[in-house]
Design an enzyme around this catalytic site. Structure first.
Site, short mmCIF file in Angstrom:
data_model
loop_
_atom_site.label_atom_id
_atom_site.label_comp_id
_atom_site.label_asym_id
_atom_site.label_seq_id
_atom_site.Cartn_x
_atom_site.Cartn_y
_atom_site.Cartn_z
N ASN A 1 -5.22 12.36 0.92
CA ASN A 1 -4.33 11.67 1.43
C ASN A 1 -5.06 10.93 2.48
O ASN A 1 -6.32 11.09 2.74
CB ASN A 1 -3.39 12.34 2.36
CG ASN A 1 -2.14 11.53 2.69
OD1 ASN A 1 -1.67 10.52 2.12
ND2 ASN A 1 -1.77 11.78 4.10
N LYS A 2 -4.28 10.05 3.53
CA LYS A 2 -5.09 9.19 4.26
C LYS A 2 -6.20 9.91 5.22
O LYS A 2 -5.84 11.10 5.70
CB LYS A 2 -4.14 8.45 5.20
CG LYS A 2 -4.62 7.41 6.39
CD LYS A 2 -5.29 6.53 5.66
CE LYS A 2 -4.75 5.69 4.71
NZ LYS A 2 -5.73 4.77 4.01
N GLN B 1 -1.62 2.47 9.99
CA GLN B 1 -0.24 2.53 9.07
C GLN B 1 0.86 3.37 10.19
O GLN B 1 1.99 3.09 9.86
CB GLN B 1 -0.33 3.27 8.03
CG GLN B 1 -1.40 2.53 6.73
CD GLN B 1 -2.74 2.90 6.94
OE1 GLN B 1 -3.24 3.25 7.99
NE2 GLN B 1 -3.42 2.69 5.59
N ARG C 1 1.04 -1.19 0.12
CA ARG C 1 0.05 0.08 0.07
C ARG C 1 0.79 1.06 -0.16
O ARG C 1 2.06 1.19 0.17
CB ARG C 1 -0.99 0.03 1.07
CG ARG C 1 -0.58 -0.50 2.35
CD ARG C 1 0.52 -0.01 3.24
NE ARG C 1 0.25 1.39 3.24
CZ ARG C 1 0.93 2.31 3.61
NH1 ARG C 1 2.55 1.73 3.88
NH2 ARG C 1 0.81 3.69 3.74
N ASP D 1 -1.97 10.79 -1.85
CA ASP D 1 -2.33 9.82 -2.79
C ASP D 1 -2.85 10.39 -4.17
O ASP D 1 -2.78 9.64 -5.20
CB ASP D 1 -3.58 8.84 -2.28
CG ASP D 1 -3.08 8.10 -1.05
OD1 ASP D 1 -3.05 8.72 0.02
OD2 ASP D 1 -2.79 6.99 -1.34
N ALA E 1 0.76 5.03 -2.12
CA ALA E 1 0.49 5.49 -3.35
C ALA E 1 1.65 4.97 -4.42
O ALA E 1 1.69 4.41 -5.27
CB ALA E 1 0.34 7.02 -3.62
O1 MRU Z 1 -4.54 3.37 2.34
P1 MRU Z 1 -3.14 3.59 2.10
O2 MRU Z 1 -2.21 2.93 3.55
O3 MRU Z 1 -2.54 3.08 0.85
O4 MRU Z 1 -2.90 4.92 2.13
C1 MRU Z 1 -1.58 5.18 2.14
C2 MRU Z 1 -1.55 7.09 2.34
O5 MRU Z 1 -2.60 7.66 2.53
C3 MRU Z 1 -0.18 7.79 2.28
O6 MRU Z 1 0.02 8.68 3.09
C4 MRU Z 1 -0.04 8.15 0.74
O7 MRU Z 1 -0.26 6.97 -0.08
C5 MRU Z 1 1.44 8.62 0.48
S1 MRU Z 1 2.61 7.38 0.36
C6 MRU Z 1 4.06 7.95 0.32
#
Ligand code: MRU
Length: 353
Positions: free
Chosen positions: A248-249, A197, A45, A238, A47
């Site tokens: 983003n998350k 995460q 996981r 993302d 991006a």
């Molecule tokens: O659902 P996820 O764990 O894939 O979400 C990840 C995020 O939101 C990260 O902050 C984002 O992808 C940036 S990763 C360099």
């Protein structure tokens, strides 16, 4: 550096991020369908990491094809592109990587290459996408590290680290960059409900690096900011819309609002592959809604009663007005983003930042 994803022959190996930090387990994918499933189920996981996995998956799918003739191979390739595109909707790096692999295929076909030559070309491109991501993260670390004050207490949300990229990380790349520049920093890692995460992955990475890290639950950030215990916020992204709105998350928006209220700079770190100039603003970014079980349960234990409705949007959108700057491999870009972000994507550094 952490082995987030690697290709060995016709196998794509990924560390299983669902199991960390308790178990360091590696998952081997032998087919494109297995890679797609690994993305969907969040074995991998983040991006940029999703983009790299998709590229390897598509190259693997083409490599394993038994059809003869470029046209038949193209038909099969476009089908597996659809399979890959259906895995997760928000991180634009996925679609960026699929497009790049499509362009690679088309270039091979246009040059009249044989099926074997196209397979080699696709393998090479996936490897390039992987290598470029590591380079981008290192550059993000250099540019972003320079923004971090010595002694900074840095808050981050989710995991935008080596695990979320091909290596080094974006937001954690900025932290690593600051450390490599000789700065003393400490990190507050939001736990990042519901998938954790921050508590599981960010803390694991930073502790391994020997960086002073404190895990907090998401609802503690405001109180700590009010006590003057946070100097700098950096998160990943993302998808960044053309106007600088940032998906983003889930929970990132809350952090950005709190940072604004307390006068703390809120930075976003992401490679150009995360910037989506075709999406004008954040309201047009598709937000993934994930399984209710992630909210109602922690591991096997049910927390919420049966019968309660549940929402589980995996991402939120932070409006550009809350973003102090977007740290990319090409430098730090600031508002008005609609004017500056095209140069982050196309590399025209003559445009003012
Ligand atoms: O659902 P996820 O764990 O894939 O979400 C990840 C995020 O939101 C990260 O902050 C984002 O992808 C940036 S990763 C360099």
């Amino acid at each position: 550096m952490l082995p987030t994803i690697a290709r060995t022959g016709e196998t794509i190996v990924m560390i299983d991020q669902r199991k960390l930090p308790g178990v360091e387990l590696y998952v081997s994918c032998h087919t494109v369908a297995e890679v797609a499933r690994a993305i969907k189920t969040m074995v991998i996981r983040g991006a940029p990491a999703i983009g790299v996995a998709a590229a390897y998956g598509l190259a693997l799918g083409v490599r394993k094809s038994r059809v003869s003739g470029t046209q038949k191979l193209a038909a099969e390739f476009y089908k597996i592109c659809e399979l890959m595109a259906a895995t997760r909707p928000t991180a634009v790096n996925l679609f960026w990587a699929i497009d790049r692999m499509k362009q690679t295929f088309a270039a091979g076909a246009a040059a009249g290459e044989s099926v074997d030559q196209i397979k080699d070309r696709m393998d090479a491109e996936a490897g390039r996408i992987h290598d470029e991501d590591v380079e981008s993260c290192r550059a993000i670390g250099r540019h972003g590290g320079a923004l971090v004050p010595d002694g900074a207490r840095i808050l981050t949300h989710c995991n935008a680290g080596a695990l979320a990229t091909a290596g080094y990380g974006t937001a954690l790349g900025v932290i690593r960059g600051a450390v490599e520049q000789g700065k003393q920093v400490t990190v507050l890692a939001d736990e990042t409900r519901p998938f954790l995460q921050g508590a599981r992955l960010t803390a694991w990475e930073l502790v391994r690096d020997g960086i002073d890290t404190t895990v907090i639950t998401d609802n503690m950030a405001g109180a700590l900011m009010r006590q003057g215990l946070v100097d700098f916020v950096v998160v990943g992204a993302d998808r960044i819309a053309a106007n600088g709105d940032v998906a983003n998350k889930i929970g990132t928006y809350t952090v950005a609002v709190l940072a604004r209220e307390h006068g703390i700079p809120f930075y976003v770190a992401a490679p150009a592959s995360t910037i989506d100039l075709a999406t004008p603003d954040g309201s047009r970014i598709p937000i993934e809604e994930r399984n209710a079980r992630e909210v109602t349960h922690v591991g096997p234990t049910r927390l919420a009663p049966e019968g309660a409705h549940v929402r589980n949007p995996a991402f939120d959108v932070t409006p550009n007005a809350l973003v102090a700057g977007i740290i990319t491999e090409r430098g730090v870009f600031r508002a008005p983003y609609v004017e500056t972000l095209p140069s982050a994507v196309h590399g025209d550094v003559s445009v003012s930042r």
